[in-house]
Design a protein around this motif. Structure first.
Motif, PDB file in Angstrom:
ATOM      1  N   VAL A 295       0.864  -1.180   0.000  1.00 22.68           N
ATOM      2  CA  VAL A 295       0.000   0.000   0.000  1.00 22.68           C
ATOM      3  C   VAL A 295       0.899   1.228   0.000  1.00 22.68           C
ATOM      4  CG1 VAL A 295      -1.766   1.285   1.251  1.00 22.68           C
ATOM      5  CG2 VAL A 295      -1.799  -1.228   1.253  1.00 22.68           C
ATOM      6  N   THR A 296       0.675   2.133  -0.939  1.00 20.06           N
ATOM      7  CA  THR A 296       1.518   3.321  -1.059  1.00 20.06           C
ATOM      8  C   THR A 296       0.754   4.564  -0.618  1.00 20.06           C
ATOM      9  OG1 THR A 296       0.869   3.724  -3.356  1.00 20.06           O
ATOM     10  CG2 THR A 296       2.783   2.311  -2.975  1.00 20.06           C
ATOM     11  N   ASP A 297       1.507   5.601  -0.253  1.00 22.99           N
ATOM     12  CA  ASP A 297       0.877   6.870   0.094  1.00 22.99           C
ATOM     13  C   ASP A 297       0.657   7.691  -1.166  1.00 22.99           C
ATOM     14  OD1 ASP A 297       3.371   7.857  -0.592  1.00 22.99           O
ATOM     15  OD2 ASP A 297       3.963   8.372   1.454  1.00 22.99           O
ATOM     16  N   ARG A 298       0.317   8.942  -1.000  1.00 24.35           N
ATOM     17  CA  ARG A 298      -0.008   9.799  -2.145  1.00 24.35           C
ATOM     18  C   ARG A 298       1.172   9.980  -3.081  1.00 24.35           C
ATOM     19  NH1 ARG A 298      -2.034  11.323   2.475  1.00 24.35           N
ATOM     20  NH2 ARG A 298      -4.263  11.754   2.723  1.00 24.35           N
ATOM     21  N   ARG A 299       2.394   9.851  -2.552  1.00 22.81           N
ATOM     22  CA  ARG A 299       3.592  10.046  -3.382  1.00 22.81           C
ATOM     23  C   ARG A 299       4.106   8.741  -3.968  1.00 22.81           C
ATOM     24  NH1 ARG A 299       7.201  13.040   0.966  1.00 22.81           N
ATOM     25  NH2 ARG A 299       6.212  11.408   2.211  1.00 22.81           N
ATOM     26  N   THR A 323       0.128   3.056  11.969  1.00 21.14           N
ATOM     27  CA  THR A 323       1.524   3.288  12.330  1.00 21.14           C
ATOM     28  C   THR A 323       1.837   4.768  12.133  1.00 21.14           C
ATOM     29  OG1 THR A 323       2.468   3.037  10.102  1.00 21.14           O
ATOM     30  CG2 THR A 323       2.030   1.002  11.351  1.00 21.14           C
ATOM     31  N   PRO A 324       3.043   5.213  12.487  1.00 26.87           N
ATOM     32  CA  PRO A 324       3.409   6.617  12.199  1.00 26.87           C
ATOM     33  C   PRO A 324       3.344   6.959  10.713  1.00 26.87           C
ATOM     34  CG  PRO A 324       4.909   5.700  13.828  1.00 26.87           C
ATOM     35  CD  PRO A 324       4.057   4.565  13.356  1.00 26.87           C
ATOM     36  N   LEU A 325       3.396   5.956   9.834  1.00 24.37           N
ATOM     37  CA  LEU A 325       3.359   6.198   8.394  1.00 24.37           C
ATOM     38  C   LEU A 325       1.971   6.013   7.793  1.00 24.37           C
ATOM     39  CD1 LEU A 325       6.557   4.250   7.209  1.00 24.37           C
ATOM     40  CD2 LEU A 325       6.369   6.655   7.882  1.00 24.37           C
ATOM     41  N   PHE A 326       1.090   5.301   8.484  1.00 23.50           N
ATOM     42  CA  PHE A 326      -0.106   4.789   7.831  1.00 23.50           C
ATOM     43  C   PHE A 326      -1.309   4.834   8.772  1.00 23.50           C
ATOM     44  CE2 PHE A 326      -2.671   0.823   7.329  1.00 23.50           C
ATOM     45  CZ  PHE A 326      -3.315   1.157   6.162  1.00 23.50           C
ATOM     46  N   LEU A 335      -4.058   4.803  -4.619  1.00 19.30           N
ATOM     47  CA  LEU A 335      -4.298   6.246  -4.607  1.00 19.30           C
ATOM     48  C   LEU A 335      -3.341   7.009  -5.510  1.00 19.30           C
ATOM     49  CD1 LEU A 335      -5.907   8.575  -3.348  1.00 19.30           C
ATOM     50  CD2 LEU A 335      -4.227   8.638  -1.507  1.00 19.30           C
ATOM     51  N   SER A 336      -2.054   6.700  -5.444  1.00 20.35           N
ATOM     52  CA  SER A 336      -1.087   7.474  -6.227  1.00 20.35           C
ATOM     53  C   SER A 336      -1.303   7.279  -7.724  1.00 20.35           C
ATOM     54  CB  SER A 336       0.345   7.073  -5.843  1.00 20.35           C
ATOM     55  OG  SER A 336       0.566   5.687  -6.070  1.00 20.35           O
ATOM     56  N   ARG A 337      -1.666   6.078  -8.124  1.00 22.84           N
ATOM     57  CA  ARG A 337      -1.920   5.823  -9.551  1.00 22.84           C
ATOM     58  C   ARG A 337      -3.214   6.506  -9.983  1.00 22.84           C
ATOM     59  NH1 ARG A 337      -1.949   1.000  -9.103  1.00 22.84           N
ATOM     60  NH2 ARG A 337       0.201   0.507  -9.682  1.00 22.84           N
ATOM     61  N   LEU A 384     -11.179  11.299  -2.259  1.00 27.12           N
ATOM     62  CA  LEU A 384     -11.669  11.003  -3.607  1.00 27.12           C
ATOM     63  C   LEU A 384     -11.980  12.290  -4.357  1.00 27.12           C
ATOM     64  CD1 LEU A 384     -14.104   8.033  -2.871  1.00 27.12           C
ATOM     65  CD2 LEU A 384     -11.953   7.900  -4.120  1.00 27.12           C
ATOM     66  N   TRP A 385     -12.662  13.218  -3.686  1.00 22.02           N
ATOM     67  CA  TRP A 385     -13.001  14.480  -4.349  1.00 22.02           C
ATOM     68  C   TRP A 385     -11.759  15.293  -4.668  1.00 22.02           C
ATOM     69  CZ3 TRP A 385     -17.374  15.109  -0.284  1.00 22.02           C
ATOM     70  CH2 TRP A 385     -18.529  14.454  -0.739  1.00 22.02           C
ATOM     71  N   LYS A 386     -10.748  15.220  -3.804  1.00 24.28           N
ATOM     72  CA  LYS A 386      -9.501  15.951  -4.079  1.00 24.28           C
ATOM     73  C   LYS A 386      -8.792  15.397  -5.315  1.00 24.28           C
ATOM     74  CE  LYS A 386      -8.528  17.163   0.755  1.00 24.28           C
ATOM     75  NZ  LYS A 386      -7.601  16.912   1.890  1.00 24.28           N
ATOM     76  N   LEU A 387      -8.977  14.118  -5.564  1.00 26.22           N
ATOM     77  CA  LEU A 387      -8.308  13.500  -6.715  1.00 26.22           C
ATOM     78  C   LEU A 387      -8.770  14.103  -8.031  1.00 26.22           C
ATOM     79  CD1 LEU A 387      -8.336   9.649  -6.004  1.00 26.22           C
ATOM     80  CD2 LEU A 387      -6.361  11.146  -6.036  1.00 26.22           C
TER      81      LEU A 387
END
Length: 725
Positions: A295-299, A323-326, A335-337, A384-387
């Motif tokens: 699972v990746t973040d926005r970047r 977690t601190p990352l997730f 999401l990033s794709r 989703l709307w921000k995308l």
């Protein structure tokens, strides 16, 4: 053309006039405001660049194209572009060119840039907007604070320019620019630095784990995982593209590998890769004997994992804990794709699982995402709307067509409703029962999935189905319960405009679903003196918040001037229609939906409706005299005689038989609106009395709905109408 003026011997005003003439003769202003000048001699355009620089007019690099002239001989044509924002409209002598220039707003124009300082230098360079050693034709774009070199392709923002020009690192460049602007630079605290280093360590750790899972998939231990992906129709390219992997059953293998890379057990626990037993034993791998989905973040950085079990006990899917990352309630798988796909205008589609997203992306639906082991959260909806960069932000929510899928859809609708805003909504798509996107695409291809999206319903349809499907509506109480449920849902919408439109739409649907049948034109022949079983019945009561379903006042109420006004309006409505029966096709429905308070007039109202609704009379030339004869033979002679007289016409000249049809129509509607408004006020008074007796949520919703209807029914009526009764 005549010889070019000598730059050293010419004044600025002369050069400006010469350049204006040159542009008028050989220049062009495109529809989008692009200003260019052509010449077969490059030296002429070099002169133009020098003259423009002296006059403060910016230019881009000179380009060349090979063209065939009149003699069919190829030749080079040179072109130079100007920076429009550095020019003035007076430079354009032609009306069309000047008009195009004034209307244009080029995104790359040098808008609002001001020269703060100029330093002498012994270097001679082809630079006119900013100094870039070894490069030329560099233009700064004010709207995005970036630059682009049309001569050599160099590009970058203002910070990158200072870094290259002054040979500074990023922090030093930021400090330099902030100092010139008089802005303070935030200084990280020791705690900030430690937090950054901590996150960097965890990012590195999770990335190493992702690579290890990928490697394990292609070992003998991971053979079962690879077979699973192959059985699901994935090829090697897809497996690599989504970085799919395998977590072996050995609970210590990942810990050993990451330990050798220098990561501590504490880091692995904090990243959600190890789980520490309550009895104090050594931590063990959280993911075991599972195929792995990073699972990746926005970047696009890996921050967590989802794992599907292949055999043995345990839940089918598990996901990294927060977690601190997730945080699983904020991110979406893919999401990033999807961000790039949405920027390219492709639809954003929310599926339920990892394999669904992969199947959708492979089929060309690259905007596919999925929640991470939870129902869709409010934060994910906002994401989703921000995308979606378009003004209309409407993602597709896909659900299975079975009962469980519908329940999941209704939960999503509940979460979305409070956050609706102008241009922000969603569409709900139901797959065929027993199918998910993965199985549907594998069985029937991408077109089948496209058909599902084409059939997606708006959120308003989903809300209606959510509260009306499967509920009894055979009693007034049951119908009122549906209406109350819809009103309660609509009340959760925070945006007042959207809430108002939703309330209107839901009430319209209630009207259509629960309204009594309209008088039909094919009800059979009318027999004088024989009614339809309606005469003498108690008037129909009003359904709260439902326009048109109105009640008459109970017998004995409403004495005095207000009652006389209402009675006169009832007489006017009937007199107008009896004298102008050709209006019945237009006025039948509103007349049928407005019971009268006077019992005798109520009987006459239904007699008029039944007679004019008779199939034998509907298409014939039944005039006013014939209608009066029918009504008299049905026992209404006395009432008709009293109705069609000066006592009525003195208050409504449009009701007279000699009035034009258009005047009759224009006069009839205000009388109807007044009566309609009075009936709603009656119901509001009754609703308030009921609320006083029983302060329930349903009674409160009824009062609120009727207050809104009173406002709506009162629009467009004049208080002075018929006040002289």
């Amino acid at each position: 053309m005549k010889a070019l003026p000598a730059l050293n011997d010419s004044t600025d005003s002369y050069l400006l006039g010469f350049l204006a003439g040159y542009i008028a003769a050989d220049g062009h202003v495109a529809k989008d405001g692009t200003v260019m000048l052509h010449s077969a001699d490059r030296a002429h355009l070099e002169w133009v660049r020098t003259a423009a620089l002296r006059l403060g007019i910016g230019t881009y690099g000179i380009t060349v194209a090979n063209r065939r002239g009149l003699a069919a001989e190829p030749c080079d044509i040179f072109r130079i572009h100007f920076v429009p924002s550095t020019m003035d409209a007076s430079l354009f002598l032609g009306d069309q060119a000047r008009e195009r220039y004034e209307q244009a707003r080029k995104s790359f124009a040098r808008l609002r840039w001001v020269v703060e300082s100029v330093e002498e230098t012994d270097r001679e360079e082809e630079v006119f907007c900013a100094e870039v050693p070894g490069e030329h034709a560099f233009v700064l774009e004010d709207n995005i604070l970036t630059g682009n070199c049309f001569g050599c392709g160099a590009h970058g923002d203002i910070i990158g320019f200072v870094m290259r020009h002054d040979n500074l690192g990023f922090p030093e460049a930021v400090e330099h620019l902030a100092g010139e602007a008089g802005l303070p630079v935030p200084r990280p605290t020791e705690e900030d630095r430690q937090r950054y280093e901590r996150r960097k360590t965890l990012h590195d750790l999770v990335e190493q784990a992702a690579r290890w899972f990928e490697q394990q998939l292609h070992t003998s231990a991971g053979r079962s995982g690879l077979d699973y992906f192959l059985r699901r129709g994935l090829d090697g390219e897809t497996i690599a593209r989504f970085r799919l992997g395998y977590a072996p059953g050995d609970s210590n293998a990942l810990r050993t590998y990451l330990g050798k890379q220098g990561f501590s057990d504490e880091d692995m626990v904090n990243a959600g890769l190890l789980k520490r037993p309550d009895d104090g034993r050594s931590p063990y791998s959280f993911f075991r004997n599972r195929v792995m989905f990073p699972v990746t973040d926005r970047r696009g950085q890996v921050v967590a994992f989802g794992g599907r079990i292949l055999e043995g006990d345990g839940p089918k899917y598990v996901n990294t804990a927060d977690t601190p990352l997730f945080h699983k309630g904020t991110l979406l798988y893919g999401l990033s794709r999807a961000r790039q796909a949405a920027a390219d205008g492709k639809p954003v589609i929310v599926a339920e699982g990892y394999m669904d997203v992969i199947a959708l992306v492979r089929a060309g639906f690259e905007g596919a995402v999925a929640p991470l082991g939870t129902a869709l959260t409010e934060t994910q909806v906002q994401e989703l709307w921000k995308l979606i960069p378009a003004a209309e932000k409407v993602p597709f929510l896909c659900f299975d067509g079975d009962n469980a899928g519908r329940r999941a859809a209704w939960r999503a609708v509940e979460r979305i409703l409070p956050h609706l805003a102008p241009g922000q909504s969603a569409r709900v798509a139901f797959l065929p029962e027993g199918e998910d996107p993965d199985s549907l695409i594998r069985a029937q291809g991408a077109k089948a999935m496209g058909a599902v999206l084409e059939a997606a319903i708006p959120l308003s349809d989903a809300l209606w189905r959510m509260e009306s499907e499967g509920r009894p509506t055979d009693t007034p109480e049951a119908k009122a319960a549906v209406k109350a449920a819809l009103e309660a849902r609509v009340a959760t919408i925070a945006d007042r405009d959207v809430q108002s439109f939703y309330r209107t739409e839901m009430r319209r649907r209630v009207d259509e679903a629960f309204a009594p049948a309209r008088p039909a034109y094919n009800r059979g022949p009318w027999v004088p003196g024989q009614g339809r079983g309606r005469f003498g019945e108690a008037p129909r009561r009003h359904v709260p918040g439902t326009p048109g379903r109105l009640t008459s006042k109970p017998a004995g109420e409403g004495r005095g001037r207000a009652s006389r006004l209402a009675s006169m309006r009832e007489r006017i409505l009937l007199a107008t229609l009896i004298n102008h029966p050709d209006l019945f096709g237009e006025l039948a429905e509103p007349l049928g939906l407005l019971p009268f308070g006077d019992p005798e007039l109520e009987k006459l109202r239904w007699a008029v409706i039944e007679c004019l609704s008779d199939d034998r009379n509907h298409d014939s030339t039944l005039d006013a005299d014939a209608l009066c004869r029918h009504l008299s033979s049905a026992g209404h002679e006395t009432m008709v005689g009293a109705l069609l007289g000066e006592s009525t016409y003195v208050h409504a000249g449009f009701a007279r038989p000699d009035a034009s049809t258009e005047d009759a129509r224009k006069g009839w509607w205000p009388a109807w609106r007044h009566l309609h408004h009075e009936r709603v006020l009656d119901d509001l008074r009754e609703a308030k009395a009921a609320l006083t007796r029983d302060n329930s949520e349903a009674n409160f919703a009824r009062v609120v709905a009727l207050q809104q209807e009173v406002i709506k029914s009162g629009l467009g009526i004049a208080d002075s109408d018929f006040d002289d009764v």
